[in-house]
Design an enzyme around this catalytic site. Structure first.
Site, PDB file in Angstrom:
ATOM      1  N   LEU A  85       3.769 -10.558  13.489  1.00  0.00           N
ATOM      2  CA  LEU A  85       2.686 -10.017  12.708  1.00  0.00           C
ATOM      3  C   LEU A  85       1.544 -10.893  12.932  1.00  0.00           C
ATOM      4  O   LEU A  85       0.320 -10.235  12.285  1.00  0.00           O
ATOM      5  CB  LEU A  85       3.085  -9.661  11.148  1.00  0.00           C
ATOM      6  CG  LEU A  85       4.428  -8.567  11.094  1.00  0.00           C
ATOM      7  CD1 LEU A  85       4.648  -8.467   9.689  1.00  0.00           C
ATOM      8  CD2 LEU A  85       3.702  -7.177  11.459  1.00  0.00           C
ATOM      9  N   GLU A 101       0.845  -2.481   2.999  1.00  0.00           N
ATOM     10  CA  GLU A 101      -0.335  -2.715   2.798  1.00  0.00           C
ATOM     11  C   GLU A 101      -0.622  -4.379   3.267  1.00  0.00           C
ATOM     12  O   GLU A 101      -1.677  -4.588   3.870  1.00  0.00           O
ATOM     13  CB  GLU A 101      -0.949  -2.595   1.271  1.00  0.00           C
ATOM     14  CG  GLU A 101      -1.290  -1.023   1.103  1.00  0.00           C
ATOM     15  CD  GLU A 101      -2.034  -0.450   2.131  1.00  0.00           C
ATOM     16  OE1 GLU A 101      -3.255  -0.822   2.422  1.00  0.00           O
ATOM     17  OE2 GLU A 101      -1.993   0.550   2.435  1.00  0.00           O
ATOM     18  N   GLN A 152      -5.246  -6.418   9.283  1.00  0.00           N
ATOM     19  CA  GLN A 152      -5.516  -7.174  10.399  1.00  0.00           C
ATOM     20  C   GLN A 152      -4.351  -6.976  11.526  1.00  0.00           C
ATOM     21  O   GLN A 152      -4.320  -7.495  12.601  1.00  0.00           O
ATOM     22  CB  GLN A 152      -5.777  -8.499  10.350  1.00  0.00           C
ATOM     23  CG  GLN A 152      -7.010  -9.015   9.647  1.00  0.00           C
ATOM     24  CD  GLN A 152      -7.158 -10.269   9.228  1.00  0.00           C
ATOM     25  OE1 GLN A 152      -6.325 -10.885   8.584  1.00  0.00           O
ATOM     26  NE2 GLN A 152      -8.314 -10.742   9.619  1.00  0.00           N
ATOM     27  N   TYR A 165     -10.033  -4.384  -1.335  1.00  0.00           N
ATOM     28  CA  TYR A 165      -9.384  -3.220  -0.451  1.00  0.00           C
ATOM     29  C   TYR A 165      -7.918  -2.948  -0.805  1.00  0.00           C
ATOM     30  O   TYR A 165      -7.583  -1.920  -1.198  1.00  0.00           O
ATOM     31  CB  TYR A 165      -9.396  -3.279   0.859  1.00  0.00           C
ATOM     32  CG  TYR A 165      -8.504  -2.341   1.531  1.00  0.00           C
ATOM     33  CD1 TYR A 165      -8.883  -1.083   1.699  1.00  0.00           C
ATOM     34  CD2 TYR A 165      -7.492  -2.985   2.186  1.00  0.00           C
ATOM     35  CE1 TYR A 165      -7.912  -0.128   2.278  1.00  0.00           C
ATOM     36  CE2 TYR A 165      -6.382  -2.101   2.729  1.00  0.00           C
ATOM     37  CZ  TYR A 165      -6.567  -0.776   2.610  1.00  0.00           C
ATOM     38  OH  TYR A 165      -5.818   0.206   3.240  1.00  0.00           O
ATOM     39  N   ARG A 225       4.497   6.108   4.586  1.00  0.00           N
ATOM     40  CA  ARG A 225       3.888   7.358   3.780  1.00  0.00           C
ATOM     41  C   ARG A 225       4.961   8.346   3.444  1.00  0.00           C
ATOM     42  O   ARG A 225       4.652   9.391   2.716  1.00  0.00           O
ATOM     43  CB  ARG A 225       2.996   8.163   4.964  1.00  0.00           C
ATOM     44  CG  ARG A 225       1.683   7.341   5.178  1.00  0.00           C
ATOM     45  CD  ARG A 225       0.755   8.136   6.164  1.00  0.00           C
ATOM     46  NE  ARG A 225      -0.450   7.405   6.500  1.00  0.00           N
ATOM     47  CZ  ARG A 225      -1.388   7.836   7.234  1.00  0.00           C
ATOM     48  NH1 ARG A 225      -1.290   9.287   7.780  1.00  0.00           N
ATOM     49  NH2 ARG A 225      -2.319   6.755   7.465  1.00  0.00           N
TER      50      ARG A 225
END
Length: 275
Positions: free
Chosen positions: A80, A37, A42, A120, A25
């Site tokens: 991840l 993103e 998840q 999305y 951000r």
């Protein structure tokens, strides 16, 4: 609740409690935002932050990631989960570096052409990178609108949510508005519970420990660490783990599937991840 009242409520929460320190951000770099993103799909933000920072040091732009060997990309992604996303990211960066001359596209059609980018993610990139007044939905956004506008509804569709998102979308500060919605939704989940089970899109996440998904992740990690490695050594390493977990398939079956999906290559009885 009127749109203006709702906007004020969300902005007030964001001003006082927003996650303003998240590194993605604090940048306007399209590549860095894109990586965030993809990593956040998840995976919760606290787990993503250190991996994100390390990733950008190793792969600072679309071109460097496009050129990187597959095994380095998979190694960088470890921790991840959902390793398929790492291959999507590499494939997308190859497209951006080639077809789009190193510039992240700004239309939904072009973004959806990138591997691993769905509605999305396309909408999020349009909002967070290009400040476009698009409408999109994810789990925290659903939580906010169900809580305030559809508290007693069942089987809520994303089209229902999108209508409300469009009605309350401000005329400016698009990216911050979506950040505010997501932060407020995360807060609501921790206070009122996960009311997304009222949504058609709700899916209860299956347990990772003891699942075949865990075995796939462990197999990939083991091959990355020891490549090239014989199948017999892999079988020996994981025989006990499989014996203890009924939901896990055989090592042989998983290795063949990982090879088919492009994670591993197989020759002379050995597996590796290198290109």
């Amino acid at each position: 609740m009127k749109p203006a009242e709702f906007q004020q409520l969300v902005w007030d929460f964001y001003d006082s409690n927003g996650r303003h320190d998240l590194p993605w951000r604090r940048t306007e770099d399209p590549y860095a935002i894109y990586i965030s993103e993809m990593m956040l799909q998840q995976t919760q933000a606290p787990r993503v932050v250190p991996k994100y920072n390390a990733w950008l040091k190793k792969f600072p732009d679309f071109e460097s990631l496009a050129r990187a060997p597959k095994n380095e990309v998979l190694l960088g992604w470890q921790g991840l989960g959902y390793n398929r996303r790492a291959l999507y990211v590499k494939g997308a960066c190859e497209m951006v570096a080639g077809k789009y001359n190193g510039q992240l596209p700004d239309t939904e059609e072009d973004l959806l052409s990138l591997p691993g980018v769905g509605p999305y993610t396309a909408g999020a990139l349009q909002a967070f990178v290009y400040q476009q007044p698009v409408v999109f939905v994810e789990t925290n956004i659903r939580t906010v609108f169900i809580h305030h506008f559809l508290p007693n509804a069942e089987n809520v569709s994303d089209d229902d949510i999108k209508e409300l998102v469009a009605e309350t979308l401000p005329n400016k500060n698009i990216k911050e508005w979506y950040w505010a919605l997501m932060d407020y939704g995360a807060h609501l989940k921790s206070t009122v519970g996960n009311i997304n089970n009222q949504s058609q899109s709700y899916q209860k996440q299956s347990k990772f420990v003891g699942s075949n998904r865990q075995l796939r992740a462990e197999l990939t990690r083991f091959v990355l660490k020891h490549e090239p490695v014989k199948e017999a050594d892999i079988q020996q390493e994981f025989s006990e783990l499989i014996a203890e977990n009924e939901r896990m398939q055989s090592v042989e079956r998983n290795l063949k599937q990982l090879e088919k999906e492009g994670f591993l290559t197989h020759s002379n009885g050995q597996y590796k991840t290198s290109d």
